[in-house]
Design a protein around this motif. Structure first.
Motif, PDB file in Angstrom:
ATOM      1  N   THR A  28     -15.693  18.844 -15.534  1.00  0.00           N
ATOM      2  CA  THR A  28     -15.283  20.244 -15.507  1.00  0.00           C
ATOM      3  C   THR A  28     -15.080  20.789 -16.913  1.00  0.00           C
ATOM      4  OG1 THR A  28     -14.194  19.896 -13.369  1.00  0.00           O
ATOM      5  CG2 THR A  28     -13.545  21.834 -14.637  1.00  0.00           C
ATOM      6  N   ILE A  29     -14.319  20.053 -17.743  1.00  0.00           N
ATOM      7  CA  ILE A  29     -14.040  20.517 -19.106  1.00  0.00           C
ATOM      8  C   ILE A  29     -15.320  20.555 -19.931  1.00  0.00           C
ATOM      9  CG2 ILE A  29     -12.794  19.951 -21.223  1.00  0.00           C
ATOM     10  CD1 ILE A  29     -10.568  18.811 -19.455  1.00  0.00           C
ATOM     11  N   ALA A  30     -16.198  19.558 -19.728  1.00  0.00           N
ATOM     12  CA  ALA A  30     -17.455  19.537 -20.480  1.00  0.00           C
ATOM     13  C   ALA A  30     -18.320  20.737 -20.118  1.00  0.00           C
ATOM     14  CB  ALA A  30     -18.207  18.239 -20.200  1.00  0.00           C
ATOM     15  N   GLN A  31     -18.306  21.144 -18.869  1.00  0.00           N
ATOM     16  CA  GLN A  31     -19.088  22.302 -18.442  1.00  0.00           C
ATOM     17  C   GLN A  31     -18.595  23.572 -19.133  1.00  0.00           C
ATOM     18  OE1 GLN A  31     -18.601  23.447 -14.314  1.00  0.00           O
ATOM     19  NE2 GLN A  31     -20.715  24.136 -14.160  1.00  0.00           N
ATOM     20  N   VAL A  32     -17.264  23.761 -19.161  1.00  0.00           N
ATOM     21  CA  VAL A  32     -16.697  24.935 -19.819  1.00  0.00           C
ATOM     22  C   VAL A  32     -16.892  24.853 -21.324  1.00  0.00           C
ATOM     23  CG1 VAL A  32     -14.579  26.233 -20.209  1.00  0.00           C
ATOM     24  CG2 VAL A  32     -15.046  25.261 -17.951  1.00  0.00           C
ATOM     25  N   ASP A  33     -16.721  23.646 -21.900  1.00  0.00           N
ATOM     26  CA  ASP A  33     -16.915  23.443 -23.339  1.00  0.00           C
ATOM     27  C   ASP A  33     -18.329  23.832 -23.761  1.00  0.00           C
ATOM     28  OD1 ASP A  33     -18.026  21.398 -25.505  1.00  0.00           O
ATOM     29  OD2 ASP A  33     -15.895  21.694 -25.936  1.00  0.00           O
ATOM     30  N   GLU A  34     -19.314  23.464 -22.949  1.00  0.00           N
ATOM     31  CA  GLU A  34     -20.708  23.769 -23.274  1.00  0.00           C
ATOM     32  C   GLU A  34     -20.947  25.279 -23.320  1.00  0.00           C
ATOM     33  OE1 GLU A  34     -25.200  22.842 -21.487  1.00  0.00           O
ATOM     34  OE2 GLU A  34     -23.424  21.863 -20.654  1.00  0.00           O
ATOM     35  N   VAL A  35     -20.334  26.012 -22.374  1.00  0.00           N
ATOM     36  CA  VAL A  35     -20.488  27.473 -22.358  1.00  0.00           C
ATOM     37  C   VAL A  35     -19.833  28.087 -23.596  1.00  0.00           C
ATOM     38  CG1 VAL A  35     -19.880  29.575 -21.121  1.00  0.00           C
ATOM     39  CG2 VAL A  35     -20.624  27.564 -19.856  1.00  0.00           C
ATOM     40  N   ILE A  36     -18.623  27.611 -23.935  1.00  0.00           N
ATOM     41  CA  ILE A  36     -17.919  28.141 -25.116  1.00  0.00           C
ATOM     42  C   ILE A  36     -18.756  27.921 -26.375  1.00  0.00           C
ATOM     43  CG2 ILE A  36     -15.906  27.801 -26.599  1.00  0.00           C
ATOM     44  CD1 ILE A  36     -14.257  27.257 -24.102  1.00  0.00           C
ATOM     45  N   ARG A  37     -19.309  26.736 -26.518  1.00  0.00           N
ATOM     46  CA  ARG A  37     -20.062  26.425 -27.740  1.00  0.00           C
ATOM     47  C   ARG A  37     -21.373  27.221 -27.800  1.00  0.00           C
ATOM     48  NH1 ARG A  37     -17.819  22.579 -30.697  1.00  0.00           N
ATOM     49  NH2 ARG A  37     -16.238  21.246 -29.710  1.00  0.00           N
ATOM     50  N   GLU A  38     -21.999  27.457 -26.679  1.00  0.00           N
ATOM     51  CA  GLU A  38     -23.226  28.272 -26.695  1.00  0.00           C
ATOM     52  C   GLU A  38     -22.916  29.690 -27.162  1.00  0.00           C
ATOM     53  OE1 GLU A  38     -26.825  29.790 -23.744  1.00  0.00           O
ATOM     54  OE2 GLU A  38     -25.483  28.161 -23.119  1.00  0.00           O
ATOM     55  N   ILE A  39     -21.815  30.274 -26.666  1.00  0.00           N
ATOM     56  CA  ILE A  39     -21.412  31.615 -27.102  1.00  0.00           C
ATOM     57  C   ILE A  39     -21.070  31.598 -28.591  1.00  0.00           C
ATOM     58  CG2 ILE A  39     -19.660  33.417 -26.824  1.00  0.00           C
ATOM     59  CD1 ILE A  39     -19.469  32.618 -23.881  1.00  0.00           C
ATOM     60  N   ALA A  40     -20.334  30.564 -29.043  1.00  0.00           N
ATOM     61  CA  ALA A  40     -19.940  30.469 -30.445  1.00  0.00           C
ATOM     62  C   ALA A  40     -21.162  30.365 -31.353  1.00  0.00           C
ATOM     63  CB  ALA A  40     -19.019  29.269 -30.643  1.00  0.00           C
ATOM     64  N   ASP A  41     -22.162  29.574 -30.944  1.00  0.00           N
ATOM     65  CA  ASP A  41     -23.374  29.433 -31.757  1.00  0.00           C
ATOM     66  C   ASP A  41     -24.104  30.769 -31.890  1.00  0.00           C
ATOM     67  OD1 ASP A  41     -22.859  26.777 -32.109  1.00  0.00           O
ATOM     68  OD2 ASP A  41     -24.225  26.087 -30.532  1.00  0.00           O
ATOM     69  N   ARG A  42     -24.170  31.524 -30.810  1.00  0.00           N
ATOM     70  CA  ARG A  42     -24.852  32.821 -30.874  1.00  0.00           C
ATOM     71  C   ARG A  42     -24.109  33.799 -31.777  1.00  0.00           C
ATOM     72  NH1 ARG A  42     -27.291  34.198 -24.835  1.00  0.00           N
ATOM     73  NH2 ARG A  42     -28.403  32.221 -24.538  1.00  0.00           N
ATOM     74  N   ILE A  43     -22.781  33.764 -31.714  1.00  0.00           N
ATOM     75  CA  ILE A  43     -21.996  34.642 -32.592  1.00  0.00           C
ATOM     76  C   ILE A  43     -22.203  34.248 -34.044  1.00  0.00           C
ATOM     77  CG2 ILE A  43     -19.651  35.301 -33.243  1.00  0.00           C
ATOM     78  CD1 ILE A  43     -18.875  35.039 -30.304  1.00  0.00           C
ATOM     79  N   ALA A  44     -22.159  32.939 -34.335  1.00  0.00           N
ATOM     80  CA  ALA A  44     -22.325  32.476 -35.715  1.00  0.00           C
ATOM     81  C   ALA A  44     -23.711  32.815 -36.256  1.00  0.00           C
ATOM     82  CB  ALA A  44     -22.083  30.972 -35.784  1.00  0.00           C
ATOM     83  N   ASN A  45     -24.721  32.835 -35.380  1.00  0.00           N
ATOM     84  CA  ASN A  45     -26.089  33.134 -35.816  1.00  0.00           C
ATOM     85  C   ASN A  45     -26.412  34.625 -35.752  1.00  0.00           C
ATOM     86  OD1 ASN A  45     -26.628  30.406 -36.213  1.00  0.00           O
ATOM     87  ND2 ASN A  45     -27.247  30.114 -34.071  1.00  0.00           N
ATOM     88  N   GLY A  46     -25.434  35.429 -35.395  1.00  0.00           N
ATOM     89  CA  GLY A  46     -25.647  36.861 -35.342  1.00  0.00           C
ATOM     90  C   GLY A  46     -26.481  37.315 -34.171  1.00  0.00           C
ATOM     91  N   GLU A  47     -26.584  36.484 -33.119  1.00  0.00           N
ATOM     92  CA  GLU A  47     -27.390  36.848 -31.961  1.00  0.00           C
ATOM     93  C   GLU A  47     -26.549  37.650 -30.951  1.00  0.00           C
ATOM     94  OE1 GLU A  47     -28.962  33.325 -30.255  1.00  0.00           O
ATOM     95  OE2 GLU A  47     -29.828  32.592 -32.142  1.00  0.00           O
ATOM     96  N   ARG A  48     -27.270  38.375 -30.087  1.00  0.00           N
ATOM     97  CA  ARG A  48     -26.609  39.151 -29.036  1.00  0.00           C
ATOM     98  C   ARG A  48     -26.067  38.204 -27.960  1.00  0.00           C
ATOM     99  NH1 ARG A  48     -28.098  41.238 -24.142  1.00  0.00           N
ATOM    100  NH2 ARG A  48     -27.065  43.182 -23.492  1.00  0.00           N
ATOM    101  N   VAL A  49     -24.860  38.484 -27.459  1.00  0.00           N
ATOM    102  CA  VAL A  49     -24.217  37.624 -26.455  1.00  0.00           C
ATOM    103  C   VAL A  49     -23.882  38.462 -25.228  1.00  0.00           C
ATOM    104  CG1 VAL A  49     -22.309  36.098 -25.932  1.00  0.00           C
ATOM    105  CG2 VAL A  49     -23.220  36.185 -28.262  1.00  0.00           C
ATOM    106  N   ASP A  50     -24.469  38.085 -24.099  1.00  0.00           N
ATOM    107  CA  ASP A  50     -24.132  38.719 -22.820  1.00  0.00           C
ATOM    108  C   ASP A  50     -23.282  37.730 -22.026  1.00  0.00           C
ATOM    109  OD1 ASP A  50     -23.956  39.891 -20.337  1.00  0.00           O
ATOM    110  OD2 ASP A  50     -26.024  40.617 -20.335  1.00  0.00           O
TER     111      ASP A  50
END
Length: 580
Positions: A62-84
């Motif tokens: 469960t935690i790994a599933q949520v962690d993966e979503v958080i990190r994907e959003i964080a990577d997009r923010i750090a790379n300046g990509e659009r996040v929906d």
């Protein structure tokens, strides 16, 4: 004087022997008492350990599933990509059951993106999880204190992570919440007993999710938890002690999670364990008391008759009368047992047949629809459970009759090869559901003078056990051969296998083995003892060859029809046996 001393010496000898017997009896009672208690506590500790392992795997996923979503959003923010965020939340299967809220919060604490539109613009700068993320290192998941969501109104566990730019300045905080009910619902499915406990906690004692009696609730910090005093055991361990919350003594097992500073534990209360084996210990004390009374009675009777012999007053008719009484009592006891078996058969089967008939009638909806489709499923479950119970009752009655020597065989010539093929076909559906292949290797025309139904019962019991304990992709083979006037039926599987001690347990009535995998396997422990009893009743026997991890081979031997005596069997009977 010597003649006067001898009776005293004999009485003292009888007294001493009686005391030795009683001491031996109560020593055995004490050892069995301790064995029952030790076995129950060991079993409870194993159960707690297995449940904790399942809980830890569930929480890690469960935690790994949520962690993966958080990190994907964080990577997009750090790379300046659009996040929906809302679309990402919907894209992950089953995420809505785990987390209602995923959001991106600016460095000022105001939500700028969220899986819930009404959360955008809400100020979270005062939240502990926001402060924790801003104060901690970047790109590191922080687990905050349980909160009630300002938008969702649900109790949840916040996971947050700060995202920094390439220049090291904070850009945003990504946060996702995990519903505490997601874990407590899982706890409720665990069989821990009335006073059992299970919880997800931090290493400093904060309760993140909990199912247990007591006044402590989610969000409380209990720094003196029993499990926290034993974390030096490593990533997992077992503990026995008193709870810091309600003072109850429990058998506890814990395991650290992959996420930092988190662990799970499950515990079984000693009171619940003792309640489980109290009846066995009471029965043991009763047996000890009965044996003590019998020994004392025997000693008293012996002294009494010794006195009668010494005085010359023992008559032969008294001995004869005692023998007649003993025989009558044995006959009465045997008659009572037979009456019990007949009564039990009638009283249990009659309501069961009614249950089976009515459930099948309702399942077919002969008098109109039941309504919800679930009712039909329930009727099918009732019918299948009834047939299972009826089979159990039949096995119990057969086993009791075998032990009492009252099971009669209907002997006839039986084609063992054809019977093996028939049993294999009957087992094909269950084997296919389990992913197990069933093969038959039988020499044609092998005959035995046997009870066809009982031999069929032996084969089906052995095939059922083999399929049950063989993993998917395995093989079960039944072979029929003849050697030296004996029919040999061999059932071999590629399943789990057993140690010599487990073989001994399996041949005892109601013998149950600890499964080496976590899946539950239905069974009563009567199949092998009943097959062995039926084989011996035919004048044969049953032998098991097995080793852990190497599968199991069960060989049943039944006397074959001798060729030199075949002419005494009616031709019609032989033809009937050969035609199945």
């Amino acid at each position: 004087m010597a003649a006067g001393v001898r009776p005293v010496v004999v009485r003292l000898g009888i007294l001493g022997l009686t005391l030795v017997v009683l001491a031996t009896v109560w020593f055995v009672v004490w050892r069995e008492w301790a064995r029952i208690e030790t076995s129950a506590f060991d079993s409870a500790q194993r159960d707690a350990s297995n449940l904790t392992r399942a809980f830890a795997q569930h929480a890690n996923r469960t935690i790994a599933q949520v962690d993966e979503v958080i990190r994907e959003i964080a990577d997009r923010i750090a790379n300046g990509e659009r996040v929906d965020v809302a679309r990402l939340h919907e894209r992950v299967p089953g995420l809505d059951e785990v987390s209602r809220f995923i959001g991106v919060v600016g460095v000022d604490g105001v939500a700028v993106k969220s899986s819930l539109d009404r959360a955008i613009g809400v100020d979270y700068s005062d939240r502990q999880w926001f402060k924790l993320a801003m104060a901690g290192p970047a790109n590191t998941i922080q687990v905050g204190e349980p909160i009630v969501g300002r938008v969702t109104g649900e109790l949840s566990i916040p996971l947050s992570m700060r995202v920094d730019g390439t220049d090291g300045r904070p850009l945003a905080v990504v946060m996702a919440s995990i519903l505490t009910n997601y874990f407590t619902d899982f706890f409720s499915s665990l069989d821990l007993g009335p006073n059992g406990a299970a919880a997800l906690v931090t290493t400093d004692g904060m309760l993140l999710a909990r199912r247990a009696p007591g006044s402590a609730k989610v969000g409380d910090r209990v720094p003196n938890l029993l499990v926290l005093r034993h974390l030096d055991q490593g990533d997992r361990g077992n503990v026995v002690g008193e709870s810091a919350i309600d003072g109850k003594r429990r058998f506890l097992s814990f395991e650290r999670l992959k996420a930092p500073n988190l662990l799970v534990y499950s515990a079984v209360a000693e009171d619940d364990i003792r309640a489980g084996f109290a009846a066995s210990q009471r029965a043991l004390l009763m047996q000890g008391a009965v044996i003590t009374a019998l020994v004392l009675l025997l000693g008293g009777v012996t002294v009494y008759y010794l006195s009668r012999i010494e005085s010359g007053q023992v008559l032969a008719r008294e001995t004869l009368a005692a023998a007649v009484r003993a025989r009558n009592e044995a006959e009465e006891a045997n008659a009572a047992k037979s009456q019990f078996l007949a009564t039990a058969s009638h009283e249990l089967r009659t309501p069961l047949n009614a249950i089976l008939g009515f459930s099948e009638l309702m399942e077919r909806e002969l008098f109109g629809p039941l309504g919800s489709p679930r009712y039909k499923e329930y009727m099918r479950d009732i019918r299948e459970s009834g047939y299972h119970l009826l089979a159990l009752i039949n096995d119990l009655l057969d086993l009791a009759k075998i032990e009492a020597g009252r099971l009669d065989l209907q002997l006839e010539p039986v084609d063992m090869s054809t019977l093996a093929q028939t049993c294999a076909r009957l087992m094909q559906a269950r084997a296919a559901d389990a992913g197990v292949s069933v093969q038959v290797r039988a020499e044609p025309g092998i005959l035995a003078m046997a009870d066809k139904l009982k031999v069929k019962q032996i084969i089906l019991n052995l095939l059922s056990n083999a399929v049950k304990f063989t993993p998917s992709g395995g093989l079960v083979e039944i072979a029929v051969t003849e050697a030296e006037g004996t029919v040999i039926m061999t059932v071999r599987d590629t399943g789990l296998g057993m140690s010599p001690e487990e073989v001994r347990i399996a041949l005892e009535p109601f013998g149950q083995l600890d499964s080496r995998i976590s899946e539950e396997r239905e069974g009563t422990g009567l199949g092998l003892p009943l097959a062995k009893g039926l084989a011996e009743l035919h004048g044969g026997g049953l032998a098991i060859t097995s080793a852990p991890g190497a599968g199991t081979t069960v060989a049943v031997r039944i006397p074959a029809i001798r060729h030199d005596s075949a002419e005494t069997i009616p031709i019609a009977a032989l033809l009937s046996a050969r035609n199945g």
